[in-house]
Motif scaffolding. Structure first.
Motif, PDB file in Angstrom:
ATOM      1  N   HIS A   3      -3.796 -18.068 -27.526  1.00 22.81           N
ATOM      2  CA  HIS A   3      -3.243 -17.690 -29.051  1.00 22.81           C
ATOM      3  C   HIS A   3      -1.682 -17.938 -28.986  1.00 22.81           C
ATOM      4  CE1 HIS A   3      -7.016 -16.624 -31.022  1.00 22.81           C
ATOM      5  NE2 HIS A   3      -7.449 -16.146 -29.917  1.00 22.81           N
ATOM      6  N   ARG A   4      -1.180 -18.318 -30.266  1.00 23.91           N
ATOM      7  CA  ARG A   4       0.436 -18.531 -30.189  1.00 23.91           C
ATOM      8  C   ARG A   4       0.501 -17.370 -31.005  1.00 23.91           C
ATOM      9  NH1 ARG A   4       3.818 -22.100 -34.517  1.00 23.91           N
ATOM     10  NH2 ARG A   4       5.735 -21.377 -33.501  1.00 23.91           N
ATOM     11  N   LYS A   6       2.867 -15.508 -33.485  1.00 19.65           N
ATOM     12  CA  LYS A   6       3.616 -16.096 -34.910  1.00 19.65           C
ATOM     13  C   LYS A   6       4.381 -14.991 -35.739  1.00 19.65           C
ATOM     14  CE  LYS A   6       0.424 -19.890 -35.206  1.00 19.65           C
ATOM     15  NZ  LYS A   6      -0.347 -20.534 -36.275  1.00 19.65           N
ATOM     16  N   LEU A 163      -1.624 -14.926 -41.573  1.00 20.36           N
ATOM     17  CA  LEU A 163      -1.896 -15.225 -40.070  1.00 20.36           C
ATOM     18  C   LEU A 163      -3.151 -14.527 -39.697  1.00 20.36           C
ATOM     19  CD1 LEU A 163       1.511 -14.560 -38.488  1.00 20.36           C
ATOM     20  CD2 LEU A 163       0.525 -16.750 -39.137  1.00 20.36           C
ATOM     21  N   GLU A 167      -2.812 -13.709 -33.777  1.00 19.94           N
ATOM     22  CA  GLU A 167      -1.350 -14.236 -33.994  1.00 19.94           C
ATOM     23  C   GLU A 167      -0.341 -13.258 -33.782  1.00 19.94           C
ATOM     24  OE1 GLU A 167      -2.243 -18.688 -35.453  1.00 19.94           O
ATOM     25  OE2 GLU A 167      -2.514 -16.842 -36.976  1.00 19.94           O
TER      26      GLU A 167
END
Length: 229
Positions: A3-4, A6, A163, A167
């Motif tokens: 997972h990024r 953000k 989101l 994230e």
């Protein structure tokens, strides 16, 4: 699946501003009118809870059998005007929060606050310490049907940021707050506070200071299967 990250989501009380000792002292003084055996340790369970849950616990600790709402009204109307001092939020603000916000913005990360406190008070405190305008979203206990440790406040914060909870990196301190963020599915960093015996087992990482989050974001996410890229 990687997972990024953000967004960075902050709890407010105990994370952005060190309000817990002040709040605990006021409630302890009020409660000891009715039950002089109540201790500071007994009140740790209140930290991070929504207003309704907190006053149900306070009423129970009083041993009076009184209605929680009646006690809250009495506290606000009679106790605080006499015994409560005006809080200088700048004096208890953790300035490293601004460093984290600056880093997050430089990395194009979104930022939010998710607090159990009512919206107007959250806005007032964040404005006083100069960071309200730096937040992409502010979520209060009034926005959610269920308080922490339910995940609602963090799910709502992620929704407002457009989101997924996965994230979002959350900074929390209390047992119920950590549980709420964990149940939401966020990546949880727990700020260690040696004054309280909070349960941090559901945190993904523990941090000794707020700006330790910058180190995590700057390149220490890989071992958790996360990234900023």
């Amino acid at each position: 699946m990687k997972h990024r990250i953000k967004a960075v989501i902050f709890d407010m009380d105990g994370v952005i501003v060190d309000t817990e000792p002040i709040s605990r002292a006021c409630v302890l003084g009020y409660l000891r009118q009715y039950n002089d055996t109540v201790t500071e340790r007994d009140l740790e369970v209140l930290v991070g809870r929504g207003c309704r849950d907190a006053w149900e616990i306070i009423a129970r600790l009083s041993g009076t059998g009184r209605d929680p709402q009646v006690m809250k009204d009495e506290y606000d109307r009679d106790w605080i005007p006499v015994h409560g001092a005006k809080v200088d939020y700048q004096a208890i603000f953790r300035p490293a929060v601004k460093d984290v916000l600056t880093y997050a913005k430089a990395q194009r990360l979104r930022t939010a606050v998710a607090s159990s406190t009512g919206y107007q008070k959250v806005k007032m405190i964040l404005t006083e310490v100069g960071i309200f305008g730096l937040m992409d979203a502010v979520v209060s206990g009034e926005d959610c049907a269920r308080p922490k440790p339910n995940p609602d406040v963090y799910l709502e914060a992620a929704r407002k940021l457009s989101l997924l909870p996965e994230e979002c990196l959350v900074i929390e301190d209390s047992t119920v707050g950590i549980e709420a963020a964990h149940r939401a599915g966020a990546f949880v960093t727990a700020l260690i506070d040696g004054r309280f015996s909070f349960d941090r087992r559901n945190a993904d990482r523990e941090i000794a200071a707020i700006d330790d989050v910058i180190t995590i974001l700057a390149g220490d996410l890989e071992k958790d299967g996360l990234s900023l890229d």
